[in-house]
Motif scaffolding. Structure first.
Motif, PDB file in Angstrom:
ATOM      1  N   GLY A 114       0.790  -1.225   0.000  1.00  0.00           N
ATOM      2  CA  GLY A 114       0.000   0.000   0.000  1.00  0.00           C
ATOM      3  C   GLY A 114       0.822   1.275   0.000  1.00  0.00           C
ATOM      4  O   GLY A 114       1.961   1.315  -0.460  1.00  0.00           O
ATOM      5  N   ALA A 115       0.202   2.301   0.558  1.00  0.00           N
ATOM      6  CA  ALA A 115       0.813   3.640   0.537  1.00  0.00           C
ATOM      7  C   ALA A 115       0.867   4.204   1.948  1.00  0.00           C
ATOM      8  O   ALA A 115       0.231   3.678   2.858  1.00  0.00           O
ATOM      9  CB  ALA A 115      -0.027   4.540  -0.357  1.00  0.00           C
ATOM     10  N   VAL A 116       1.612   5.271   2.098  1.00  0.00           N
ATOM     11  CA  VAL A 116       1.651   5.999   3.380  1.00  0.00           C
ATOM     12  C   VAL A 116       1.299   7.460   3.075  1.00  0.00           C
ATOM     13  O   VAL A 116       1.304   7.873   1.911  1.00  0.00           O
ATOM     14  CB  VAL A 116       3.052   5.912   4.043  1.00  0.00           C
ATOM     15  CG1 VAL A 116       3.439   4.481   4.351  1.00  0.00           C
ATOM     16  CG2 VAL A 116       4.124   6.569   3.171  1.00  0.00           C
ATOM     17  N   SER A 117       0.996   8.225   4.119  1.00  0.00           N
ATOM     18  CA  SER A 117       0.666   9.641   3.902  1.00  0.00           C
ATOM     19  C   SER A 117       1.835  10.342   3.221  1.00  0.00           C
ATOM     20  O   SER A 117       2.991  10.132   3.587  1.00  0.00           O
ATOM     21  CB  SER A 117       0.412  10.337   5.246  1.00  0.00           C
ATOM     22  OG  SER A 117      -0.726   9.793   5.838  1.00  0.00           O
ATOM     23  N   ARG A 118       1.508  11.170   2.242  1.00  0.00           N
ATOM     24  CA  ARG A 118       2.564  11.944   1.574  1.00  0.00           C
ATOM     25  C   ARG A 118       2.723  13.257   2.342  1.00  0.00           C
ATOM     26  O   ARG A 118       1.772  14.037   2.438  1.00  0.00           O
ATOM     27  CB  ARG A 118       2.153  12.228   0.127  1.00  0.00           C
ATOM     28  CG  ARG A 118       3.219  12.959  -0.674  1.00  0.00           C
ATOM     29  CD  ARG A 118       2.695  13.330  -2.023  1.00  0.00           C
ATOM     30  NE  ARG A 118       1.417  14.038  -1.891  1.00  0.00           N
ATOM     31  CZ  ARG A 118       0.734  14.533  -2.903  1.00  0.00           C
ATOM     32  NH1 ARG A 118       1.160  14.388  -4.110  1.00  0.00           N
ATOM     33  NH2 ARG A 118      -0.409  15.164  -2.708  1.00  0.00           N
ATOM     34  N   THR A 119       3.890  13.440   2.915  1.00  0.00           N
ATOM     35  CA  THR A 119       4.087  14.653   3.721  1.00  0.00           C
ATOM     36  C   THR A 119       5.223  15.490   3.149  1.00  0.00           C
ATOM     37  O   THR A 119       5.962  15.031   2.266  1.00  0.00           O
ATOM     38  CB  THR A 119       4.437  14.276   5.173  1.00  0.00           C
ATOM     39  OG1 THR A 119       5.567  13.423   5.143  1.00  0.00           O
ATOM     40  CG2 THR A 119       3.296  13.593   5.878  1.00  0.00           C
ATOM     41  N   PHE A 120       5.363  16.693   3.667  1.00  0.00           N
ATOM     42  CA  PHE A 120       6.431  17.601   3.243  1.00  0.00           C
ATOM     43  C   PHE A 120       7.102  18.129   4.506  1.00  0.00           C
ATOM     44  O   PHE A 120       6.496  18.116   5.578  1.00  0.00           O
ATOM     45  CB  PHE A 120       5.843  18.743   2.410  1.00  0.00           C
ATOM     46  CG  PHE A 120       5.064  18.245   1.227  1.00  0.00           C
ATOM     47  CD1 PHE A 120       5.721  17.793   0.094  1.00  0.00           C
ATOM     48  CD2 PHE A 120       3.673  18.170   1.267  1.00  0.00           C
ATOM     49  CE1 PHE A 120       5.010  17.294  -0.991  1.00  0.00           C
ATOM     50  CE2 PHE A 120       2.953  17.676   0.192  1.00  0.00           C
ATOM     51  CZ  PHE A 120       3.627  17.233  -0.936  1.00  0.00           C
ATOM     52  N   PRO A 121       8.342  18.612   4.376  1.00  0.00           N
ATOM     53  CA  PRO A 121       9.009  19.097   5.596  1.00  0.00           C
ATOM     54  C   PRO A 121       8.464  20.452   6.048  1.00  0.00           C
ATOM     55  O   PRO A 121       9.122  21.478   5.929  1.00  0.00           O
ATOM     56  CB  PRO A 121      10.492  19.179   5.179  1.00  0.00           C
ATOM     57  CG  PRO A 121      10.473  19.309   3.699  1.00  0.00           C
ATOM     58  CD  PRO A 121       9.224  18.676   3.187  1.00  0.00           C
ATOM     59  N   MET A 132      -4.824  10.108   8.249  1.00  0.00           N
ATOM     60  CA  MET A 132      -6.101   9.390   8.121  1.00  0.00           C
ATOM     61  C   MET A 132      -5.887   8.176   7.216  1.00  0.00           C
ATOM     62  O   MET A 132      -6.455   8.062   6.149  1.00  0.00           O
ATOM     63  CB  MET A 132      -7.135  10.373   7.566  1.00  0.00           C
ATOM     64  CG  MET A 132      -8.576   9.908   7.516  1.00  0.00           C
ATOM     65  SD  MET A 132      -9.243   9.051   8.920  1.00  0.00           S
ATOM     66  CE  MET A 132      -9.513  10.350  10.055  1.00  0.00           C
ATOM     67  N   LYS A 133      -5.010   7.285   7.677  1.00  0.00           N
ATOM     68  CA  LYS A 133      -4.726   6.081   6.883  1.00  0.00           C
ATOM     69  C   LYS A 133      -5.111   4.808   7.632  1.00  0.00           C
ATOM     70  O   LYS A 133      -5.219   3.748   7.036  1.00  0.00           O
ATOM     71  CB  LYS A 133      -3.212   6.012   6.559  1.00  0.00           C
ATOM     72  CG  LYS A 133      -2.768   6.858   5.409  1.00  0.00           C
ATOM     73  CD  LYS A 133      -3.223   6.306   4.065  1.00  0.00           C
ATOM     74  CE  LYS A 133      -2.597   4.973   3.712  1.00  0.00           C
ATOM     75  NZ  LYS A 133      -3.299   4.287   2.622  1.00  0.00           N
ATOM     76  N   GLY A 134      -5.257   4.929   8.957  1.00  0.00           N
ATOM     77  CA  GLY A 134      -5.540   3.717   9.724  1.00  0.00           C
ATOM     78  C   GLY A 134      -6.668   3.938  10.713  1.00  0.00           C
ATOM     79  O   GLY A 134      -7.038   5.078  11.019  1.00  0.00           O
ATOM     80  N   ILE A 135      -7.209   2.847  11.236  1.00  0.00           N
ATOM     81  CA  ILE A 135      -8.336   2.941  12.173  1.00  0.00           C
ATOM     82  C   ILE A 135      -7.905   3.630  13.466  1.00  0.00           C
ATOM     83  O   ILE A 135      -8.685   4.336  14.096  1.00  0.00           O
ATOM     84  CB  ILE A 135      -8.944   1.535  12.438  1.00  0.00           C
ATOM     85  CG1 ILE A 135     -10.282   1.652  13.166  1.00  0.00           C
ATOM     86  CG2 ILE A 135      -8.000   0.627  13.203  1.00  0.00           C
ATOM     87  CD1 ILE A 135     -11.353   2.320  12.398  1.00  0.00           C
TER      88      ILE A 135
END
Ligand SMILES: Cc1cc2nc3c(=O)[nH]c(=O)nc-3n(C[C@H](O)[C@H](O)[C@H](O)COP(=O)(O)OP(=O)(O)OC[C@H]3O[C@@H](n4cnc5c(N)ncnc54)[C@H](O)[C@@H]3O)c2cc1C
Length: 471
Positions: A114-121, A132-135
């Motif tokens: 799967g994927a993970v949240s795409r973040t920026f510094p 908001m990816k997991g329960i």
């Protein structure tokens, strides 16, 4: 784990693709033909499209997840992470929940991480942001939002109150728009139970760098979604990014500054970064590069699908869009998993591989109770729905798509109960530190100083008295 002589099909990830692919393989496999091993750090699959509704309390969090050991009784399920893959030796390294990492040999490999949240510094984001990816995040967000209402209701400090009642959401795609839609609906609804918090005291802000929200349902419905949220009092800022949020002081690049305890980050996803350690061919954005058969480029025993794979979108390509790739959504993940499962069986038996092709069937999004947008594609026709009808479509589609009969029934039961009973608005924030109160009760009491040993002042006084008596 078993050490049989059968070939092992190792499925890395027990999410949408992992669960459905493993089920398909087990269904099509002859008795004893192979050992199917599924490895995931969680013992359950999460139906992510229901996370916003779990955050809003419309569905019980436990009903949004599917226990892997229960639905895959014939598979070997290991709870841990695959950390590396050695393709030459055909061995994966597993880091279990506890204890030493170990090696697991495999013959066939399915990559479904799967994927993970795409973040920026962005300064402050790691400390303040809620994903908001997991329960766990959905439950955390719900408790946190309700706790903010408790705080605002009980303080006399206007700044504390304003900060508690300001909610910032960054990212207006599916996940972001649905989450703000559901959470705003729940929070304003909950205001009726508070003496000092009114619906209109809350401030909801949605920010997106794009020029529209909900791109998945097309520009017209996206525009409707924006106007609908604005009609509910949500401030929507497009072509706007967040520059920083240190200590909850949010600075947007349009000049707006707000203080908020709640910064929800739903600005897209990126392929699982662990893939970089697997030595597989990756595309420009870090996805595993696959053929139309879902086999990883240059291999005939490794398959990949879902959010971590770059799969050519053959239906869109046939329609003239030459460079189309399948978007990361459940619609593709589910269908790819089935083709992948069949192809693993064919690969094992030396039969030809099937090509994956699926034409987009549209998209549905819920924006709170009785509110939503839906675009249904029927051949060349696109049916656009909004409001209550779209919301029913959203519930009907996802209710039926929820894996297992058991979970479908539980989800529909939650919805039915929700029609007759009021929405649950209790905050269980203490869940995050459940041992705290017991620790306070059970920790050894400090020795009462006076009884054990006189305090220094008392000692000095006693000495003085003795001296006085002696003189
Ligand atoms: C809030 C939200 C709402 C959404 N709404 C919709 C919607 O309405 N419609 C739609 O079509 N799509 C929606 N999606 C997208 C959809 O849920 C995903 O596209 C789908 O879950 C992808 O499936 P997957 O198997 O690729 O990944 P996942 O389902 O995320 O599964 C990946 C699994 O890999 C595991 N894993 C991670 N690292 C490792 C490791 N090192 N070793 C072993 N296992 C590992 C994870 O624990 C996870 O279980 C939504 C997503 C979110 C977050």
């Amino acid at each position: 784990m078993s050490t049989t002589e059968r070939p092992r099909i190792l499925v890395v990830g027990g999410g949408y693709v992992g669960l459905y692919a493993a089920r398909r393989i087990l269904k099509k496999m002859r008795f004893g033909e192979a050992t199917v091993t599924v490895v995931d750090p969680r013992s359950y699959m999460t139906y992510q499209p229901f996370l916003p509704e779990a955050a809003a309390g419309s569905i019980s969090p436990r009903h949004v997840v599917v226990p892997l050991r229960r639905v895959l009784p014939k598979a070997e399920v290991l709870t841990g992470r695959v950390t590396t893959i050695d393709q030459d030796r055909k061995v994966a390294t597993i880091a279990p929940l506890v204890g030493e990492a170990y090696e697991l040999p495999f013959d066939y490999l399915v990559i479904a991480m799967g994927a993970v949240s795409r973040t920026f510094p962005i300064p402050g984001l790691a400390e303040q942001g809620i994903g908001m990816k997991g329960i766990e995040e959905a439950i955390g967000l719900r408790n946190h939002v309700l706790e903010q209402l408790d705080k605002a209701d009980s303080t006399t400090d206007e700044d504390v109150r304003r900060k508690a009642l300001t909610f910032v959401f960054v990212g207006g795609g599916f996940a972001g728009a649905e989450t703000i839609g559901e959470v705003e609906d729940m929070a304003r609804d909950a205001a009726k139970y508070y003496n000092n918090v009114k619906r209109e005291d809350m401030r909801f802000v949605l920010v997106d760098v794009a020029d529209k929200i909900l791109p998945e349902v097309g520009p017209k419905l996206g525009q409707y979604g924006k106007e609908h949220l604005e009609g509910r009092g949500v401030e929507v800022y497009l072509k706007t990014g967040m520059d920083s949020c240190v200590d909850g002081h949010v600075v947007l690049n349009n000049g707006l500054e707000v203080d908020s305890n709640t910064i929800v980050w739903t600005a897209g996803v990126k392929p699982n970064p662990a893939l970089t350690r697997f030595g597989l061919p990756l595309g420009p954005r870090g996805h595993v590069d696959t053929q139309t058969t879902l086999q990883v480029q240059g291999t005939d025993y490794i398959w990949a699908a879902g959010d971590n794979a770059q799969v050519p979108d053959m239906a869109a390509r046939k329609a003239g869009n030459e460079n189309a790739w399948c978007p990361p959504n459940a619609q593709h993940a589910l269908r790819q998993a089935k083709v992948l499962g069949d192809n693993v069986i064919s690969g094992m038996r030396g039969f030809p591989q099937k090509e994956y092709s699926h034409a987009n069937k549209g998209a549905v999004a819920g924006l709170g109770l009785h509110k939503g947008v839906a675009m249904i594609v029927m051949g060349k026709m696109k049916i656009k729905l909004k409001g209550r009808l779209a919301w029913y479509m959203h519930r009907a589609y996802h209710g039926m798509a929820m894996p297992t009969f058991n979970r479908k029934i539980r989800v529909f039961a939650d919805w039915t109960l929700g029609m007759f009973l009021k929405r649950e608005v209790v905050s269980l924030g203490a869940l995050e530190a459940p041992r705290e109160e017991f620790y306070e009760a059970a920790k050894p009491a400090p020795k009462p100083q006076a009884a054990a040993e006189p305090a220094p002042a008392a000692k000095a006084e006693a000495k003085d008295n003795e001296k006085a008596k002696a003189s």
